[in-house]
Design a protein around this motif. Structure first.
Motif, PDB file in Angstrom:
ATOM      1  N   UNK A 184       4.965 125.616  56.632  1.00 42.79           N
ATOM      2  CA  UNK A 184       5.076 126.907  57.308  1.00 42.79           C
ATOM      3  C   UNK A 184       6.523 127.366  57.383  1.00 42.79           C
ATOM      4  N   UNK A 185       7.413 126.429  57.620  1.00 41.04           N
ATOM      5  CA  UNK A 185       8.839 126.782  57.673  1.00 41.04           C
ATOM      6  C   UNK A 185       9.319 127.306  56.326  1.00 41.04           C
ATOM      7  N   UNK A 186       8.889 126.652  55.256  1.00 43.97           N
ATOM      8  CA  UNK A 186       9.282 127.075  53.909  1.00 43.97           C
ATOM      9  C   UNK A 186       8.651 128.412  53.525  1.00 43.97           C
ATOM     10  N   UNK A 187       7.515 128.744  54.170  1.00 46.78           N
ATOM     11  CA  UNK A 187       6.773 129.956  53.803  1.00 46.78           C
ATOM     12  C   UNK A 187       7.275 131.212  54.486  1.00 46.78           C
ATOM     13  N   UNK A 188       8.239 131.088  55.398  1.00 43.14           N
ATOM     14  CA  UNK A 188       8.709 132.266  56.121  1.00 43.14           C
ATOM     15  C   UNK A 188       9.534 133.176  55.195  1.00 43.14           C
ATOM     16  N   UNK A 189       9.260 134.459  55.297  1.00 39.40           N
ATOM     17  CA  UNK A 189       9.890 135.458  54.439  1.00 39.40           C
ATOM     18  C   UNK A 189      10.789 136.392  55.243  1.00 39.40           C
ATOM     19  N   UNK A 190      11.771 136.952  54.575  1.00 44.41           N
ATOM     20  CA  UNK A 190      12.598 138.006  55.159  1.00 44.41           C
ATOM     21  C   UNK A 190      11.956 139.330  54.760  1.00 44.41           C
ATOM     22  N   UNK A 191      11.092 139.856  55.644  1.00 43.50           N
ATOM     23  CA  UNK A 191      10.301 141.039  55.311  1.00 43.50           C
ATOM     24  C   UNK A 191      11.059 142.302  55.710  1.00 43.50           C
ATOM     25  N   UNK A 192      11.389 143.144  54.757  1.00 41.27           N
ATOM     26  CA  UNK A 192      12.106 144.391  55.096  1.00 41.27           C
ATOM     27  C   UNK A 192      11.178 145.371  55.803  1.00 41.27           C
ATOM     28  N   UNK A 193      11.716 146.264  56.609  1.00 38.58           N
ATOM     29  CA  UNK A 193      10.879 147.255  57.311  1.00 38.58           C
ATOM     30  C   UNK A 193      10.295 148.262  56.337  1.00 38.58           C
ATOM     31  N   UNK A 240       3.598 117.696  57.760  1.00 38.24           N
ATOM     32  CA  UNK A 240       3.634 118.426  56.494  1.00 38.24           C
ATOM     33  C   UNK A 240       3.321 119.912  56.643  1.00 38.24           C
ATOM     34  N   UNK A 241       2.301 120.275  57.454  1.00 40.39           N
ATOM     35  CA  UNK A 241       1.968 121.693  57.578  1.00 40.39           C
ATOM     36  C   UNK A 241       3.106 122.463  58.236  1.00 40.39           C
ATOM     37  N   UNK A 242       3.741 121.870  59.238  1.00 39.96           N
ATOM     38  CA  UNK A 242       4.860 122.540  59.906  1.00 39.96           C
ATOM     39  C   UNK A 242       6.005 122.779  58.930  1.00 39.96           C
ATOM     40  N   UNK A 243       6.254 121.791  58.067  1.00 37.89           N
ATOM     41  CA  UNK A 243       7.306 121.949  57.066  1.00 37.89           C
ATOM     42  C   UNK A 243       6.953 123.051  56.081  1.00 37.89           C
ATOM     43  N   UNK A 256      -1.551 130.355  54.038  1.00 40.12           N
ATOM     44  CA  UNK A 256      -0.406 129.696  54.649  1.00 40.12           C
ATOM     45  C   UNK A 256       0.761 130.672  54.820  1.00 40.12           C
ATOM     46  N   UNK A 257       1.002 131.493  53.799  1.00 39.78           N
ATOM     47  CA  UNK A 257       2.069 132.488  53.888  1.00 39.78           C
ATOM     48  C   UNK A 257       1.767 133.492  54.990  1.00 39.78           C
ATOM     49  N   UNK A 258       0.498 133.897  55.090  1.00 42.03           N
ATOM     50  CA  UNK A 258       0.103 134.841  56.134  1.00 42.03           C
ATOM     51  C   UNK A 258       0.340 134.257  57.515  1.00 42.03           C
ATOM     52  N   UNK A 259      -0.037 133.000  57.712  1.00 44.48           N
ATOM     53  CA  UNK A 259       0.140 132.350  59.012  1.00 44.48           C
ATOM     54  C   UNK A 259       1.615 132.235  59.364  1.00 44.48           C
ATOM     55  N   UNK A 260       2.434 131.889  58.388  1.00 47.13           N
ATOM     56  CA  UNK A 260       3.868 131.695  58.645  1.00 47.13           C
ATOM     57  C   UNK A 260       4.562 132.991  59.019  1.00 47.13           C
ATOM     58  N   UNK A 261       4.032 134.120  58.539  1.00 48.35           N
ATOM     59  CA  UNK A 261       4.724 135.391  58.739  1.00 48.35           C
ATOM     60  C   UNK A 261       3.997 136.350  59.678  1.00 48.35           C
ATOM     61  N   UNK A 262       2.888 135.907  60.266  1.00 48.05           N
ATOM     62  CA  UNK A 262       2.187 136.721  61.233  1.00 48.05           C
ATOM     63  C   UNK A 262       1.593 137.992  60.659  1.00 48.05           C
TER      64      UNK A 262
END
Length: 215
Positions: free
Chosen positions: A142-151, A137-140, A180-186
């Protein structure tokens, strides 16, 4: 009057299950505790078979006195399992009107509420564990939490709508959404805190209210 037939099976923590001929369409679970002069009923849960209603006549027909007599005659059977973990119905019932905030500590009670959400990623009783089909569940999450972060530091509405969408998805199934969002996006959690505040400022997420889920 002929006493109805009654069958009692002993469970954990003082719970018993009673089936009686006086209530052919219902099952009663009763928790008993030592009252000093024998075991007495302290909790009762009644379930109608096939959706049968529980009305006043049903409640009056529960043979509590006979149940207590049977239990006290067979108290060794009750006491042998008294210290085993058992359903905590009273604890669950006390939360009958609780709305947990998205940052509330995760407990078995919050998990019980979360598991009723349509897109809950954990394991419900009598269902195959999600990990066996699609990963943990956590891996799923994290996958859903990944964002397309513009520069750059300036980000427009499209980015904050994306953050809001992710937040709304995670809120019903996590008590630490920003982390969780922070972890997914570093990124640091403080950065996500700032993003979420901006989402609320722009109206993409509702304002926070203490003691309630806000997304």
């Amino acid at each position: 009057m002929v006493n109805p037939a009654i069958e009692v099976s002993f469970g954990n923590g003082g719970w018993i299950c009673a089936v009686t001929s006086s209530l052919p369409d219902h099952v009663a679970w009763v928790r008993l505790a030592d009252a000093g002069h024998g075991y007495r009923s302290v909790e009762v849960f009644v379930l109608g078979r096939g959706g049968a209603p529980v009305d006043a006549d049903v409640l009056r027909a529960i043979p509590l006195a006979r149940i207590e007599t049977v239990v006290n005659v067979n108290r060794v059977d009750l006491e042998s399992r008294m210290q085993l973990p058992a359903p905590q119905l009273a604890t669950a019932a006390r939360h009958y009107a609780t709305s947990f905030g998205s940052e509330a500590e995760s407990t078995w009670v919050t998990e019980m509420f979360d598991s009723q959400m349509e897109d809950f990623t954990g394991h419900r009783p009598n269902e195959p564990r999600l990990e066996r089909r699609s990963g943990k569940p956590k891996e799923l999450a994290l996958e859903k939490a990944r964002l397309d972060i513009p520069p750059g530091r300036k980000r427009g509405d499209n980015f904050y709508r994306q953050v809001a969408d992710v937040y709304r998805f995670l809120a019903p199934r996590s008590r630490a959404v920003n982390k969780l969002i922070a972890e997914a996006n570093g990124v640091p959690k403080t950065t996500v805190d700032r993003w979420v505040r901006e989402c609320r400022k722009r109206g993409f997420l509702p304002a926070t209210r203490q003691g309630s889920v806000t997304a």
